[in-house]
Design a protein around this motif. Structure first.
Motif, PDB file in Angstrom:
ATOM      1  N   GLY A 115       0.821  -1.206   0.000  1.00  0.00           N
ATOM      2  CA  GLY A 115       0.000   0.000   0.000  1.00  0.00           C
ATOM      3  C   GLY A 115       0.853   1.253   0.000  1.00  0.00           C
ATOM      4  O   GLY A 115       0.541   2.236  -0.692  1.00  0.00           O
ATOM      5  N   PHE A 116       1.948   1.235   0.748  1.00  0.00           N
ATOM      6  CA  PHE A 116       2.851   2.388   0.766  1.00  0.00           C
ATOM      7  C   PHE A 116       3.595   2.527  -0.565  1.00  0.00           C
ATOM      8  O   PHE A 116       3.918   3.645  -0.985  1.00  0.00           O
ATOM      9  CB  PHE A 116       3.845   2.281   1.919  1.00  0.00           C
ATOM     10  CG  PHE A 116       3.332   2.872   3.190  1.00  0.00           C
ATOM     11  CD1 PHE A 116       3.241   4.247   3.352  1.00  0.00           C
ATOM     12  CD2 PHE A 116       2.915   2.066   4.240  1.00  0.00           C
ATOM     13  CE1 PHE A 116       2.757   4.803   4.527  1.00  0.00           C
ATOM     14  CE2 PHE A 116       2.433   2.606   5.419  1.00  0.00           C
ATOM     15  CZ  PHE A 116       2.348   3.982   5.572  1.00  0.00           C
ATOM     16  N   VAL A 117       3.893   1.408  -1.222  1.00  0.00           N
ATOM     17  CA  VAL A 117       4.484   1.482  -2.563  1.00  0.00           C
ATOM     18  C   VAL A 117       3.538   2.230  -3.498  1.00  0.00           C
ATOM     19  O   VAL A 117       3.936   3.161  -4.209  1.00  0.00           O
ATOM     20  CB  VAL A 117       4.781   0.069  -3.115  1.00  0.00           C
ATOM     21  CG1 VAL A 117       5.139   0.139  -4.609  1.00  0.00           C
ATOM     22  CG2 VAL A 117       5.915  -0.583  -2.353  1.00  0.00           C
ATOM     23  N   LEU A 118       2.268   1.814  -3.478  1.00  0.00           N
ATOM     24  CA  LEU A 118       1.269   2.486  -4.310  1.00  0.00           C
ATOM     25  C   LEU A 118       1.096   3.942  -3.889  1.00  0.00           C
ATOM     26  O   LEU A 118       1.015   4.845  -4.745  1.00  0.00           O
ATOM     27  CB  LEU A 118      -0.062   1.744  -4.223  1.00  0.00           C
ATOM     28  CG  LEU A 118      -1.235   2.348  -4.998  1.00  0.00           C
ATOM     29  CD1 LEU A 118      -0.935   2.406  -6.495  1.00  0.00           C
ATOM     30  CD2 LEU A 118      -2.516   1.548  -4.753  1.00  0.00           C
ATOM     31  N   GLY A 119       1.063   4.182  -2.577  1.00  0.00           N
ATOM     32  CA  GLY A 119       0.905   5.552  -2.086  1.00  0.00           C
ATOM     33  C   GLY A 119       2.053   6.453  -2.498  1.00  0.00           C
ATOM     34  O   GLY A 119       1.842   7.613  -2.875  1.00  0.00           O
ATOM     35  N   GLY A 120       3.268   5.937  -2.433  1.00  0.00           N
ATOM     36  CA  GLY A 120       4.417   6.727  -2.860  1.00  0.00           C
ATOM     37  C   GLY A 120       4.378   7.048  -4.338  1.00  0.00           C
ATOM     38  O   GLY A 120       4.818   8.127  -4.769  1.00  0.00           O
ATOM     39  N   ILE A 121       3.818   6.134  -5.124  1.00  0.00           N
ATOM     40  CA  ILE A 121       3.744   6.343  -6.574  1.00  0.00           C
ATOM     41  C   ILE A 121       2.734   7.422  -6.936  1.00  0.00           C
ATOM     42  O   ILE A 121       3.022   8.311  -7.748  1.00  0.00           O
ATOM     43  CB  ILE A 121       3.375   5.013  -7.277  1.00  0.00           C
ATOM     44  CG1 ILE A 121       4.548   4.036  -7.201  1.00  0.00           C
ATOM     45  CG2 ILE A 121       2.975   5.261  -8.728  1.00  0.00           C
ATOM     46  CD1 ILE A 121       4.203   2.638  -7.679  1.00  0.00           C
ATOM     47  N   VAL A 122       1.538   7.368  -6.359  1.00  0.00           N
ATOM     48  CA  VAL A 122       0.446   8.237  -6.819  1.00  0.00           C
ATOM     49  C   VAL A 122       0.296   9.519  -5.999  1.00  0.00           C
ATOM     50  O   VAL A 122      -0.551  10.354  -6.326  1.00  0.00           O
ATOM     51  CB  VAL A 122      -0.897   7.473  -6.811  1.00  0.00           C
ATOM     52  CG1 VAL A 122      -0.836   6.281  -7.741  1.00  0.00           C
ATOM     53  CG2 VAL A 122      -1.276   7.034  -5.393  1.00  0.00           C
ATOM     54  N   SER A 123       1.100   9.710  -4.958  1.00  0.00           N
ATOM     55  CA  SER A 123       0.896  10.874  -4.079  1.00  0.00           C
ATOM     56  C   SER A 123       1.312  12.215  -4.668  1.00  0.00           C
ATOM     57  O   SER A 123       0.709  13.236  -4.322  1.00  0.00           O
ATOM     58  CB  SER A 123       1.611  10.653  -2.741  1.00  0.00           C
ATOM     59  OG  SER A 123       2.977  10.370  -2.944  1.00  0.00           O
ATOM     60  N   PRO A 124       2.335  12.313  -5.562  1.00  0.00           N
ATOM     61  CA  PRO A 124       2.730  13.654  -6.012  1.00  0.00           C
ATOM     62  C   PRO A 124       1.944  14.155  -7.225  1.00  0.00           C
ATOM     63  O   PRO A 124       1.910  13.491  -8.273  1.00  0.00           O
ATOM     64  CB  PRO A 124       4.210  13.469  -6.394  1.00  0.00           C
ATOM     65  CG  PRO A 124       4.286  12.068  -6.881  1.00  0.00           C
ATOM     66  CD  PRO A 124       3.283  11.289  -6.056  1.00  0.00           C
ATOM     67  N   PRO A 125       1.277  15.311  -7.142  1.00  0.00           N
ATOM     68  CA  PRO A 125       0.647  15.915  -8.325  1.00  0.00           C
ATOM     69  C   PRO A 125       1.710  16.316  -9.349  1.00  0.00           C
ATOM     70  O   PRO A 125       2.869  16.540  -8.998  1.00  0.00           O
ATOM     71  CB  PRO A 125      -0.062  17.150  -7.756  1.00  0.00           C
ATOM     72  CG  PRO A 125      -0.234  16.860  -6.302  1.00  0.00           C
ATOM     73  CD  PRO A 125       0.969  16.052  -5.912  1.00  0.00           C
ATOM     74  N   ASP A 126       1.295  16.420 -10.592  1.00  0.00           N
ATOM     75  CA  ASP A 126       2.222  16.721 -11.683  1.00  0.00           C
ATOM     76  C   ASP A 126       2.157  18.199 -12.037  1.00  0.00           C
ATOM     77  O   ASP A 126       1.092  18.726 -12.353  1.00  0.00           O
ATOM     78  CB  ASP A 126       1.858  15.875 -12.908  1.00  0.00           C
ATOM     79  CG  ASP A 126       2.784  16.147 -14.078  1.00  0.00           C
ATOM     80  OD1 ASP A 126       3.967  15.795 -13.980  1.00  0.00           O
ATOM     81  OD2 ASP A 126       2.318  16.724 -15.072  1.00  0.00           O
ATOM     82  N   THR A 356      -6.447  20.667  -8.211  1.00  0.00           N
ATOM     83  CA  THR A 356      -5.268  20.710  -9.088  1.00  0.00           C
ATOM     84  C   THR A 356      -4.327  19.556  -8.776  1.00  0.00           C
ATOM     85  O   THR A 356      -3.107  19.709  -8.800  1.00  0.00           O
ATOM     86  CB  THR A 356      -4.505  22.041  -8.929  1.00  0.00           C
ATOM     87  OG1 THR A 356      -4.253  22.272  -7.535  1.00  0.00           O
ATOM     88  CG2 THR A 356      -5.278  23.197  -9.514  1.00  0.00           C
ATOM     89  N   GLY A 357      -4.882  18.399  -8.506  1.00  0.00           N
ATOM     90  CA  GLY A 357      -4.058  17.247  -8.148  1.00  0.00           C
ATOM     91  C   GLY A 357      -3.857  16.266  -9.287  1.00  0.00           C
ATOM     92  O   GLY A 357      -3.880  15.046  -9.067  1.00  0.00           O
ATOM     93  N   MET A 358      -3.650  16.760 -10.506  1.00  0.00           N
ATOM     94  CA  MET A 358      -3.415  15.862 -11.644  1.00  0.00           C
ATOM     95  C   MET A 358      -2.098  15.118 -11.465  1.00  0.00           C
ATOM     96  O   MET A 358      -1.099  15.707 -11.071  1.00  0.00           O
ATOM     97  CB  MET A 358      -3.386  16.639 -12.955  1.00  0.00           C
ATOM     98  CG  MET A 358      -4.732  17.202 -13.376  1.00  0.00           C
ATOM     99  SD  MET A 358      -5.245  18.669 -12.446  1.00  0.00           S
ATOM    100  CE  MET A 358      -4.108  19.870 -13.091  1.00  0.00           C
ATOM    101  N   ARG A 359      -2.109  13.821 -11.761  1.00  0.00           N
ATOM    102  CA  ARG A 359      -0.884  13.018 -11.680  1.00  0.00           C
ATOM    103  C   ARG A 359      -0.308  12.825 -13.081  1.00  0.00           C
ATOM    104  O   ARG A 359      -1.018  12.950 -14.079  1.00  0.00           O
ATOM    105  CB  ARG A 359      -1.167  11.661 -11.037  1.00  0.00           C
ATOM    106  CG  ARG A 359      -0.991  11.622  -9.537  1.00  0.00           C
ATOM    107  CD  ARG A 359      -1.876  12.579  -8.797  1.00  0.00           C
ATOM    108  NE  ARG A 359      -1.695  12.504  -7.353  1.00  0.00           N
ATOM    109  CZ  ARG A 359      -2.337  13.257  -6.480  1.00  0.00           C
ATOM    110  NH1 ARG A 359      -3.221  14.140  -6.900  1.00  0.00           N
ATOM    111  NH2 ARG A 359      -2.105  13.136  -5.183  1.00  0.00           N
ATOM    112  N   GLY A 360       1.010  12.509 -13.144  1.00  0.00           N
ATOM    113  CA  GLY A 360       1.627  12.396 -14.458  1.00  0.00           C
ATOM    114  C   GLY A 360       2.977  11.720 -14.462  1.00  0.00           C
ATOM    115  O   GLY A 360       3.116  10.552 -14.094  1.00  0.00           O
ATOM    116  N   VAL A 361       4.002  12.472 -14.847  1.00  0.00           N
ATOM    117  CA  VAL A 361       5.318  11.947 -15.199  1.00  0.00           C
ATOM    118  C   VAL A 361       5.942  11.104 -14.100  1.00  0.00           C
ATOM    119  O   VAL A 361       6.347   9.955 -14.325  1.00  0.00           O
ATOM    120  CB  VAL A 361       6.259  13.106 -15.570  1.00  0.00           C
ATOM    121  CG1 VAL A 361       7.656  12.581 -15.865  1.00  0.00           C
ATOM    122  CG2 VAL A 361       5.716  13.881 -16.759  1.00  0.00           C
ATOM    123  N   VAL A 362       6.062  11.647 -12.903  1.00  0.00           N
ATOM    124  CA  VAL A 362       6.771  10.955 -11.824  1.00  0.00           C
ATOM    125  C   VAL A 362       6.028   9.684 -11.416  1.00  0.00           C
ATOM    126  O   VAL A 362       6.653   8.647 -11.150  1.00  0.00           O
ATOM    127  CB  VAL A 362       6.966  11.893 -10.616  1.00  0.00           C
ATOM    128  CG1 VAL A 362       7.560  11.143  -9.439  1.00  0.00           C
ATOM    129  CG2 VAL A 362       7.865  13.053 -11.000  1.00  0.00           C
TER     130      VAL A 362
END
Length: 527
Positions: A115-126, A356-362
């Motif tokens: 769950g933390f792996v997934l959380g670390g992936i999707v947490s930063p907005p682009d 404004t929490g769109m996710r993307g590159v990272v």
């Protein structure tokens, strides 16, 4: 090989076409690029476009971060440092935590570490997505600064969470003492390495003679050296690039000493980041068939996987809204105890920040970097499901939030003038008068005897209010040109001092006038 080359050229043409169409329709180009990649991926006979996940970080991330750090205003960021720090670190950690517990509770077979792996992936907005959208609408300067500043640092905090979670999945344990020490080194080491390398580049420019081509190439090489060096020493490559980029941005007139270097470097970087941004967002769409294939192998039904993706997306949106209004509450409370550089934002600002929490590159790069197998040879658990959830999060936030954000901004009706800044016309008048005074003072003190050589000096500052001044440039003698260059440099110094000393002036306007000085100097040199 030739077929692949033709394919890549075709993809570049797709990128250009999609961005032109996006500009025509006045929507953010990342949205159309993801959709275009998605449509292309289902063309019969279309070869799979793959890239080493590690190379995504190394090739794309350093220049994107560096360009963002070079473009952002340190003065504006420092004024809003508390809010930016809150969103870049606290909100990212909180988001990863909530996602981890939700995934652990609702997705079968998902451990808390996964769950933390997934959380670390999707947490930063682009930042790229938000920036592309905001260019079509006008928002208060403070909000755009928060979004820019947040995006510079939230990548680092999310990737730190991701790395620690990956270790916990691989080893089955999490040692707090080791994690704290490792976290400390990643942050301090990353910042320190970036500043040290930036200082070396600055010294090289001061000690050794460089021309325009060397300056441009060195600026392109710098972020890669910062990132790779930090990563090799197990520090944060993201923080290394951001800190080094900010350091050189503040000292850009020492780092890029000539107007030609600044103008050409700006053009090269604009084209370079245009291309790599387009490639990355196109890759997001192109990756879907591969992700679906892996999902099928994992034995998870598509509707079920889509449900998990929408659940995580909803969690991300809700947490960001709560965090945005929480930041307002903290501001209202803390202004009673400490001096706050910004007024009560009311309810409009947190609503906009929450959407404004769109996710993307990272997020894409982090998900793709998950290895297929772990060190012990076992398959990484739920890798394909994590990839699919990440794709759903990116796609839904880009399309849903990205397409509706302009309408939301218009509905909220922000004031034309940002609170805390002088009105634009008043600022421009102040700068014009100040530059005129700086120029005349310099001429009177140093070149009073040559004042009558050309009528150009008598009308020096009129060029800001009259467009056709080319004729006067041609009449300048070599001596007059030399004096004029010195005058332009004096005006640069005045503008930079005014930017540092006057917090009510928008740095973007200052930079616009500095850019005009560079253009004026180059126009004079070629005539």
């Amino acid at each position: 090989m030739v077929e692949n080359f033709i394919l890549y050229i075709g993809l570049v043409l797709v990128i250009i076409t999609a961005i032109m169409l996006a500009n025509k329709l006045k929507i953010a180009y990342p949205i159309l690029l993801v959709i275009a990649g998605l449509l292309i991926s289902f063309i019969p006979g279309m070869p799979a476009v793959k890239i080493d996940p590690e190379l995504i970080f190394i090739i794309f991330l350093p220049p994107l971060l560096y360009e963002a750090a070079f473009a952002v205003s340190w003065k504006e960021m420092w004024k809003l440092r508390r809010v930016i720090t809150n969103f870049a670190f606290t909100v990212v950690f909180l988001t990863a935590l909530v996602v981890a517990f939700v995934a652990n509770s609702f997705i079968p077979g998902f451990s808390l570490a996964l769950g933390f792996v997934l959380g670390g992936i999707v947490s930063p907005p682009d930042a790229v997505s938000a920036g592309a959208i905001l260019k079509f609408v006008k928002v208060p300067k403070s909000i755009s600064t928060i979004l820019e500043g947040e995006s510079l640092f939230n990548d680092a905090s999310s990737l730190i969470i991701f790395r620690f979670a990956m270790v916990a999945v691989a080893t089955g344990q999490f040692v707090w003492q080791d994690a704290v020490l490792s976290f400390g080194w990643m942050v301090t080491g990353g910042v320190g390495i970036g500043l040290m390398i930036a200082l070396v580049f600055l010294k090289v420019h001061k000690i050794f003679p460089t021309d325009v081509n060397m300056d441009t190439v060195l600026s392109l090489v710098a972020p890669y050296i910062m990132y790779i060096t930090a990563e090799e020493l197990h520090a944060s490559g993201v923080l290394s690039v951001v800190s080094g980029g900010l350091f050189l941005s503040i000292r850009r007139y020492e780092f890029l000493r000539t107007s030609e270097s600044r103008l050409r470097g700006s053009n090269v970087w604009e084209s370079f980041t245009f291309l790599i941004n387009g490639i990355v967002f196109l890759l997001i769409g192109l990756e879907l068939p591969e992700i679906l294939y892996g999902l099928d192998n994992e034995g998870i039904a598509l509707p079920e996987a889509i449900g998990y993706g929408l659940l995580v997306t909803a969690v991300l949106i809700i947490v960001r809204f709560i965090a945005s209004f929480g930041a307002v509450a903290v501001t209202v409370i803390m202004r009673n105890f400490i001096r706050i550089a910004y007024p009560d934002p009311g309810t409009k600002a947190p609503v906009l920040m929450g959407w404004t929490g769109m996710r993307g590159v990272v997020s894409l790069a982090a998900a793709l970097s998950i290895p297929v197998t772990m060190d012990n040879g076992a398959l990484f658990p739920h890798r394909d499901l994590i990839l699919f959830i990440t794709f759903i999060v990116i796609f839904v936030t880009l399309t849903l939030q990205g397409l509706t954000l302009p309408a939301l901004i218009k509905k909220l009706g922000f004031p034309e003038t940002s609170i805390g800044y002088m009105p634009e016309e008043e600022t421009k008048a102040l700068l014009r008068n100040g530059m005129r005074h700086a120029a005349f003072s310099y001429l009177n003190e140093n070149h009073r005897d040559k004042k009558g050589e050309s009528e150009f000096f008598g009308k020096l500052m009129d060029r800001w209010e009259r467009e056709d001044r080319a004729g006067s440039v041609f009449k300048l003698s070599d001596t007059a040109k030399k004096i004029y260059f010195e005058t332009l440099e004096e005006q640069r110094r005045w503008l930079l001092d005014e930017n540092r000393n006057n917090p009510e002036i928008d740095e973007e306007i200052i930079r616009d006038y500095l850019h005009k000085l560079d253009l004026e100097e180059e126009r004079l040199r070629i005539n």
